[in-house]
Design a protein around this motif. Sequence first.
Motif, PDB file in Angstrom:
ATOM      1  N   PHE A   1       0.855  -1.181   0.000  1.00  0.00           N
ATOM      2  CA  PHE A   1       0.000   0.000   0.000  1.00  0.00           C
ATOM      3  C   PHE A   1       0.894   1.236   0.000  1.00  0.00           C
ATOM      4  O   PHE A   1       1.800   1.352   0.834  1.00  0.00           O
TER       5      PHE A   1
ATOM      6  N   LYS B   1      -2.625   0.449  -4.490  1.00  0.00           N
ATOM      7  CA  LYS B   1      -2.785  -0.839  -3.822  1.00  0.00           C
ATOM      8  C   LYS B   1      -2.328  -1.916  -4.797  1.00  0.00           C
ATOM      9  O   LYS B   1      -2.869  -2.017  -5.902  1.00  0.00           O
TER      10      LYS B   1
ATOM     11  N   PHE C   1      -7.572  -1.877   2.742  1.00  0.00           N
ATOM     12  CA  PHE C   1      -6.526  -2.651   2.092  1.00  0.00           C
ATOM     13  C   PHE C   1      -5.279  -2.676   2.956  1.00  0.00           C
ATOM     14  O   PHE C   1      -4.866  -1.625   3.455  1.00  0.00           O
TER      15      PHE C   1
END
Length: 361
Positions: A130, A327, A356
Amino acid sequence: MIEIYNLSKAKEWDEIVKTFADYDVYYLSGYVRAFEIHGDGEPQLLYYEEDSNAESKAKLRAIYVYMKRPTAMEGVYDSITPYGYGGFLLEGLDNSPNTVLNASSNAERLQTMWTAYVDKMKEEGVVDNFVRYHPVLANAEAMKACSDVIDLGKTVAMDLTNEEVIWKNIHSKNRNIIRKAEKNGVEIKHGQGLELFEAFISIYNATMDKDHAQKYYYFSPDFYRSIHFDLKDNYEMFWAEYEGKIIAMSIMLFANGKLNYHLSGSDIAYRSIAPSNLLLYKAALWGSEQGMKTFHLGGGLGSGNDSLFKFKIAFNRFSDYQFSIAKHVFSQELYDALVAKRANSDASFDAESNFFPLYRS
C-alpha cells in the motif's frame, strides 16, 4: 539492478537517498526508525538502477521506502509506505521536447523497473503493498505508466518564496485571525530539546483523547526520543504560549528545502484565540528564512474536504496538490489465503470492507 537496505546500513541508506535531487525527510533512515519503534514493521529502502546497457540519456534510478510487516502466515509479509508520504522517487526519465516518443520510451523503462520490483517482492515473500504518494513531489504521476494509481483528495502546501508571498496567499479571514492572536498576546517560540517532548506528549495525547483517536496515534516516549536523536538535523518544535502557559505545540520535520507539518496538539480551552493559526504562520516564516521552498500541511481526514482541510487551505488559497495512493497485490493466491484465514478466525470480519489489505481490516 535492485538492492534492499535495512537500518543496519543506515549510513549507506542515507547516502543513496541524498543522491536524489528531490528527496524529502520521509526517505531518510532517521525518519523510519521511530516507526519501527512504534511497531509498524521493519524499514526497508529499495534502490533500483537501470541496466548500464540501456539506451537512454541517463540511467533510470529509483528509491522506495517501505515497512515490511509479518502477516498471519509464516514467511509471508506485506508492505506499506511509512506514516506520512513517500512512494517511488525517480530520476533519469527523458523529459526532452519529443513528448509522444519520450512518453512511450519512459513507459517501457518504467514497466521494466516495475517488473523487476514485483519479482523482487515475490522473492522477499511480500504479498502486497500500500503506497501513499508525496503530493509536493508529484511522484504518483510518472508511476501511472506502470502501476495502478488512485487519485484521492487534495493537500495543502505553502509557498515559502518570501514573507510577502506567504502573506498574500493566506486567506483574508485567516490573516485577521492571525493578527488577532498576536494582538491578544499569543507568543510563538521554537527550538529543540527532550524536555519539549515531555510537554508535547501531554498536549498531543489530550488532543487525541478529545478526538477519540485510534490507539495507533498514541506514541511512546521512545518514539519521540528517536525523533530527537535520529532526526536531530531535521526537526524543529514550535509552540504557542499564552500568559506563560503552552497552549499548542507542533513537531515540524524538514529536509532538502521542504518543511512538513508532522504532529500537533492544542488545548481546546484556548481555541478561541487561535494559537495554531499563528503558530503555522510563524513556522512558515521560519522555514522561508531557512531557505525552504514549501511547507506541506497535508490534507483532511481520509482525504476529505472537511473542517481540517478548510483550516489548512486558508493558509494558501491557491494550493492544488494532488494526493494519490496505490494498492498492489503481488500474489493473489497468498492474498486470498490470508483473507480466508482472517475470515475463519474472526466472526466480525467484514468481507465487503474497502480497507486494504482486507485481511487487516
